[in-house]
Scaffold this active site. Structure first.
Site, PDB file in Angstrom:
ATOM      1  N   LYS A 177       0.887  -1.166   0.000  1.00 54.49           N
ATOM      2  CA  LYS A 177       0.000   0.000   0.000  1.00 54.49           C
ATOM      3  C   LYS A 177       0.925   1.217   0.000  1.00 54.49           C
ATOM      4  CE  LYS A 177      -1.802   3.084   1.819  1.00 54.49           C
ATOM      5  NZ  LYS A 177      -1.638   4.496   1.352  1.00 54.49           N
ATOM      6  N   GLY A 186       6.560   5.292   8.108  1.00 51.13           N
ATOM      7  CA  GLY A 186       5.709   6.485   8.108  1.00 51.13           C
ATOM      8  C   GLY A 186       5.791   7.192   9.441  1.00 51.13           C
ATOM      9  N   GLU A 243       9.321   1.752  10.910  1.00 52.06           N
ATOM     10  CA  GLU A 243      10.376   2.754  10.685  1.00 52.06           C
ATOM     11  C   GLU A 243       9.691   4.105  10.712  1.00 52.06           C
ATOM     12  OE1 GLU A 243      13.449   1.862  10.413  1.00 52.06           O
ATOM     13  OE2 GLU A 243      13.315  -0.269   9.988  1.00 52.06           O
ATOM     14  N   LEU A 244       9.900   4.855  11.799  1.00 53.94           N
ATOM     15  CA  LEU A 244       9.052   6.022  12.035  1.00 53.94           C
ATOM     16  C   LEU A 244       9.848   7.330  12.000  1.00 53.94           C
ATOM     17  CD1 LEU A 244       6.964   4.296  14.853  1.00 53.94           C
ATOM     18  CD2 LEU A 244       6.565   4.261  12.384  1.00 53.94           C
ATOM     19  N   CYS A 269      13.588  10.857   6.731  1.00 50.26           N
ATOM     20  CA  CYS A 269      13.466  10.396   8.118  1.00 50.26           C
ATOM     21  C   CYS A 269      14.770  10.559   8.887  1.00 50.26           C
ATOM     22  CB  CYS A 269      13.010   8.948   8.146  1.00 50.26           C
ATOM     23  SG  CYS A 269      14.067   7.853   7.193  1.00 50.26           S
ATOM     24  N   GLU A 310       9.081  16.814  15.382  1.00 48.96           N
ATOM     25  CA  GLU A 310       9.665  16.615  14.061  1.00 48.96           C
ATOM     26  C   GLU A 310       9.023  17.602  13.079  1.00 48.96           C
ATOM     27  OE1 GLU A 310       8.343  13.126  11.871  1.00 48.96           O
ATOM     28  OE2 GLU A 310      10.364  12.797  11.111  1.00 48.96           O
TER      29      GLU A 310
HETATM   30  P1  NAD Z   1       1.968   8.644   7.347  1.00 46.71           P
HETATM   31  O1  NAD Z   1       2.143   7.828   8.541  1.00 46.71           O
HETATM   32  O2  NAD Z   1       0.875   9.623   7.307  1.00 46.71           O
HETATM   33  O3  NAD Z   1       1.768   7.740   6.053  1.00 46.71           O
HETATM   34  C1  NAD Z   1       2.680   6.705   5.702  1.00 46.71           C
HETATM   35  C2  NAD Z   1       1.915   5.594   5.017  1.00 46.71           C
HETATM   36  O4  NAD Z   1       1.045   4.981   5.959  1.00 46.71           O
HETATM   37  C3  NAD Z   1       1.007   6.060   3.881  1.00 46.71           C
HETATM   38  O5  NAD Z   1       0.980   5.079   2.880  1.00 46.71           O
HETATM   39  C4  NAD Z   1      -0.360   6.167   4.556  1.00 46.71           C
HETATM   40  O6  NAD Z   1      -1.428   6.068   3.651  1.00 46.71           O
HETATM   41  C5  NAD Z   1      -0.294   4.987   5.490  1.00 46.71           C
HETATM   42  N1  NAD Z   1      -1.141   5.056   6.693  1.00 46.71           N
HETATM   43  C6  NAD Z   1      -1.518   6.154   7.388  1.00 46.71           C
HETATM   44  N2  NAD Z   1      -2.278   5.796   8.440  1.00 46.71           N
HETATM   45  C7  NAD Z   1      -2.375   4.438   8.413  1.00 46.71           C
HETATM   46  C8  NAD Z   1      -3.016   3.472   9.234  1.00 46.71           C
HETATM   47  N3  NAD Z   1      -3.723   3.811  10.305  1.00 46.71           N
HETATM   48  N4  NAD Z   1      -2.903   2.169   8.906  1.00 46.71           N
HETATM   49  C9  NAD Z   1      -2.184   1.792   7.838  1.00 46.71           C
HETATM   50  N5  NAD Z   1      -1.562   2.661   7.009  1.00 46.71           N
HETATM   51  C10 NAD Z   1      -1.646   3.969   7.299  1.00 46.71           C
HETATM   52  O7  NAD Z   1       3.380   9.353   7.110  1.00 46.71           O
HETATM   53  P2  NAD Z   1       3.775  10.379   5.981  1.00 46.71           P
HETATM   54  O8  NAD Z   1       3.327  11.719   6.373  1.00 46.71           O
HETATM   55  O9  NAD Z   1       3.381   9.859   4.647  1.00 46.71           O
HETATM   56  O10 NAD Z   1       5.379  10.275   6.061  1.00 46.71           O
HETATM   57  C11 NAD Z   1       6.107  11.086   6.879  1.00 46.71           C
HETATM   58  C12 NAD Z   1       6.546  10.387   8.139  1.00 46.71           C
HETATM   59  O11 NAD Z   1       7.205   9.178   7.830  1.00 46.71           O
HETATM   60  C13 NAD Z   1       7.541  11.195   8.923  1.00 46.71           C
HETATM   61  O12 NAD Z   1       7.221  11.158  10.287  1.00 46.71           O
HETATM   62  C14 NAD Z   1       8.843  10.505   8.668  1.00 46.71           C
HETATM   63  O13 NAD Z   1       9.815  10.695   9.658  1.00 46.71           O
HETATM   64  C15 NAD Z   1       8.431   9.093   8.531  1.00 46.71           C
HETATM   65  N6  NAD Z   1       9.394   8.318   7.749  1.00 46.71           N
HETATM   66  C16 NAD Z   1      10.195   7.427   8.398  1.00 46.71           C
HETATM   67  C17 NAD Z   1      11.151   6.705   7.691  1.00 46.71           C
HETATM   68  C18 NAD Z   1      12.066   5.726   8.394  1.00 46.71           C
HETATM   69  O14 NAD Z   1      12.690   4.918   7.720  1.00 46.71           O
HETATM   70  N7  NAD Z   1      12.168   5.763   9.708  1.00 46.71           N
HETATM   71  C19 NAD Z   1      11.276   6.891   6.324  1.00 46.71           C
HETATM   72  C20 NAD Z   1      10.453   7.799   5.701  1.00 46.71           C
HETATM   73  C21 NAD Z   1       9.498   8.503   6.424  1.00 46.71           C
END
Ligand code: NAD
Length: 518
Positions: free
Chosen positions: A181, A232, A254-255, A288, A386
Site C-alpha cells: 500500500k 511512516g 520505521e518512524l 526520516c 519533528e
Molecule cells: P503517514 O504515517 O501519514 O503515512 C505513511 C503511510 O502509511 C502512507 O501510505 C499512509 O497512507 C499509510 N497510513 C496512514 N495511516 C495508516 C493506518 N492507520 N494504517 C495503515 N496505514 C496507514 O506518514 P507520511 O506523512 O506519509 O510520512 C512522513 C513520516 O514518515 C515522517 O514522520 C517521517 O519521519 C516518517 N518516515 C520514516 C522513515 C524511516 O525509515 N524511519 C522513512 C520515511 C518517512
C-alpha cells in the site's frame, strides 16, 4: 511540465496493474511543482485488499518452492533494469514529489544496490543451519528458515522508489509474496518500480499493489498480513503496531525522528558545515534520517555557524527535471503549512533566523527556503517536534558530554551524526548517542548505504530493522528440527531419584564442555 509522465494516458496505463475491482472513490494526485492535479487513484477497500491477498497467497506457494538461486536471479536482473530506467524513474518520482533530481537519483542507486546486496547474501542467510544439540553427539539439531507467507508493506511518499520496493526485495528473496500500500501521493512511482520488477521476471501476483488512503486501504492491508513492514509517522505506526498485536503477527516500524548532529571542539568547522548542510536539507528536509538539531561546541561555534550559513545560502532552489537545483519543493500544502508553522511559532517566541525563513511561492506553491534558527527554547514547537521539512535549530554547547546529553534528550532515536578530527573519539561518542544509526564525519549516507548493517530506530522512532541480515530474516519463521539418537532424554528405566542425580552430574560435566551451549 517537461517530462514524459505529464501525460494522463501513460499514468492510466500504470494504474492498470492495480488490484481494484468495481467503482471506487478517487483520491486526487497532484504535481507539487505546480499544484496541478495530474491524475486520481482509486481509494482501495477491504474487498480490494482481500483480493490482493488471495492472489498473492496463490502465487507465494509456488514461489517458495523455487530454489533460492532462481529467486535472487530476479533481484540481480532488477538491479540492472532499475539503473537502465533511471531517467524515467527520476521523472516520475519528481513529478509526484516535487523533489530535486539530485535527491531522486539517490533512490535509484539505493534500490539497485539493495537488490544486488540481497541477491548476494540471501542464499547463505536462508541456508539451513546445524546448531548445538541437547546432548552432544546424540541430538542433531537444525534450524530451517521458512517464509512467513504474505508480507504487507505500507510506505510513505518522501522516498517513493526506495521505500516502496527496497523492503519488499528481501521479503521476495526469502520466498514471500508482498502486498504493497504505497502513499496515495506517489502510487504511480511505486507502480513503475513494480513494473520493472515484473519485467525482471517476478511473477506479477507476487507483488500486488492496493492504492488508497491509509486509514482504510492501509489498515485493510495491515490486517491480512503475516508480517507488517511499515514506514511512516509515529502516530500511524502506533495504530499499525496495535493492529499487528491484535492479529499476533510481527512487524517492523520505521518512524519519525528529531535527529541530532554534534560538532565537537576538534572538528573541522568547514567540513562539518558542508556535511551538515547536506544532512539537514537533502530532500528539502523530508527525510526520516535528516538532521533537525545541531549541537556545536563553543570552541568552533562561530566558525561553524558562519560556514554553515554560507553553505545554506548558496543552495539553489528550483523546479526542474534536470540537475540544476539543489533543493526542490515540499511535497504538499500540508508539508508547507507545518514547516511555516514551526518557523513562525519559533520567531514569535524569540528565535532568530540565521538563513532562509520564507516561503517561496515565486518558485512553486510549496517551496520553502532552507532555514537555520538560533535561540530556540523548549516552549517552541520546533524544539522537540519533528518538522520533516527544511528547518534546523542551532545550539551552542560547552562540552561533548553536554552535546550527548542534549542529543539524547528526545523521545526519538533514529539517526545521529558526530563530527571530529579524531575518529576514535568520534566512535566512542557515537556509542553514547541513543540512536539506531550514528554516522561519524557524515550526515546519514554512511549508515544508510551500509546495506550489510541493520538500520532503524529506538523509542518513538520505531521497532525492528531494515537492511543487514535482520532486514531479510525478519520475513522468515525459524523452525528447529532436532533428531534424538540413542537414549531418550527422560528417566527411562531408572528410578526418578537416581535419574535426577545422574542428570545433575551430567549437566555439571556438560556445562564445562566448550561450545556445549552451541
Ligand atoms: P503517514 O504515517 O501519514 O503515512 C505513511 C503511510 O502509511 C502512507 O501510505 C499512509 O497512507 C499509510 N497510513 C496512514 N495511516 C495508516 C493506518 N492507520 N494504517 C495503515 N496505514 C496507514 O506518514 P507520511 O506523512 O506519509 O510520512 C512522513 C513520516 O514518515 C515522517 O514522520 C517521517 O519521519 C516518517 N518516515 C520514516 C522513515 C524511516 O525509515 N524511519 C522513512 C520515511 C518517512
Amino acid at each position: 511540465m517537461n517530462t514524459e509522465w505529464a501525460d494522463a494516458d501513460r499514468l492510466a496505463d500504470l494504474r492498470e496493474a492495480l488490484v481494484v475491482a468495481g467503482d471506487r472513490a478517487s483520491v486526487a494526485v497532484e504535481a507539487p511543482y505546480t499544484g496541478e492535479q495530474i491524475a486520481s487513484i482509486p481509494d482501495g477497500t477491504e474487498a480490494d485488499a482481500a483480493a490482493a491477498y488471495e492472489r498473492a497467497r496463490d502465487a507465494q506457494a509456488e514461489w517458495a518452492e523455487r530454489p533460492v538461486a532462481e529467486r535472487v536471479a530476479v533481484l540481480d536482473r532488477y538491479a540492472e533494469r532499475v539503473l537502465d530506467a533511471r531517467d524515467s524513474l527520476l521523472d516520475l518520482a519528481q513529478l509526484e514529489t516535487g523533489k530535486s533530481r539530485r535527491d531522486a537519483v539517490e533512490e535509484v542507486l539505493d534500490v539497485a544496490a539493495t537488490a544486488s546486496h540481497y541477491a548476494n547474501v540471501a542464499p547463505d542467510l536462508l541456508e539451513s543451519e546445524r546448531r548445538g544439540g541437547a546432548v552432544p553427539g546424540l541430538t542433531k539439531t537444525t534450524v530451517h528458515r521458512h517464509p512467513v507467507g504474505v508480507v504487507g508493506v505500507v510506505s510513505p511518499w518522501n522516498y517513493p522508489i526506495t521505500l516502496a520496493v527496497s523492503d519488499a526485495l528481501p521479503a521476495l528473496a526469502a520466498g514471500n509474496a508482498v502486498v504493497l500500500k504505497p502513499a496515495e501521493q506517489t502510487t504511480h512511482t511505486a507502480l513503475l518500480a513494480r513494473r520493472l520488477l515484473v519485467d525482471a521476471g517476478l511473477p506479477p501476483d507476487l507483488l500486488c499493489v492496493v492504492p488508497g488512503e491509509g486509514a482504510r486501504a492501509g489498515a485493510a492491508v495491515v490486517d491480512r498480513a503475516d508480517y507488517v513492514c511499515f514506514t511512516g509517522s509515529t502516530a500511524a505506526g502506533r495504530e499499525v503496531a496495535a493492529q499487528a498485536g491484535r492479529n499476533l503477527v510481527d512487524c517492523s516500524l520505521e518512524l519519525g525522528g528529531k535527529n541530532p548532529l554534534l560538532v565537537l571542539d576538534d572538528a573541522d568547522p568547514e567540513a562539518a558545515a558542508e556535511g551538515a548542510a547536506r544532512a539537514c536539507f537533502a530532500n528539502a528536509g523530508q527525510l526520516c534520517v535528516s538532521t533537525e538539531r545541531l549541537y556545536v561546541h563553543d570552541a568552533v561555534y562561530e566558525d561553524f555557524r558562519d560556514a554553515f550559513v554560507g553553505e545554506v545560502r548558496d543552495r539553489r532552489l528550483g523546479a526542474g527535471f534536470d540537475y540544476a537545483a539543489d533543493v526542490g519543493s515540499l511535497q504538499s500544502a500540508a508539508q508547507l503549512r507545518k514547516t511555516a508553522r514551526h518557523v513562525t511559532d519559533a520567531v514569535e517566541r524569540g528565535a532568530s533566523v540565521l538563513a532562509g525563513g520564507r516561503e517561496r511561492s515565486d518558485l512553486g506553491p510549496y517551496f520553502h527556503e532552507p532555514t537555520i534558527l538560533a535561540d530556540v527554547t523548549p516552549e517552541m514547537a520546533v524544539h522537540d517536534e519533528e518538522t520533516f521539512g527544511p528547518v534546523v535549530s542551532l545550539y551552542r554547547v560547552e562540552s561533548a558530554d553536554e552535546a550527548v546529553a542534549r542529543a539524547n534528550d528526545s523521545d526519538y532515536g533514529l539517526n545521529a551524526s558526530v563530527w571530529t578530527e579524531d575518529t576514535d573519539r568520534g566512535e566512542r561518542v557515537a556509542r553514547r548517542v541513543q540512536c539506531g544509526t550514528v554516522n561519524v564525519n557524515e550526515g546519514y549516507v554512511a549508515t544508510w548505504a551500509s546495506l550489510d548493517a541493520p538500520m532503524g530506530g529506538v523509542g518513538d522512532s520505531g521497532i525492528g530493522r531494515r537492511h543487514g541480515d535482520d532486514g531479510l530474516l525478519k520475513y522468515t519463521e525459524s523452525q528447529t528440527v532436532a533428531v534424538q539418537r540413542g537414549p531418550r532424554i527422560d528417566t527411562g528405566p531408572l528410578p526418578t531419584g537416581l535419574w535426577a542425580r545422574a542428570m545433575t552430574t551430567g549437566t555439571r560435566l556438560l556445562s564445562k564442555l566448550p561450545g556445549w551451549a552451541r
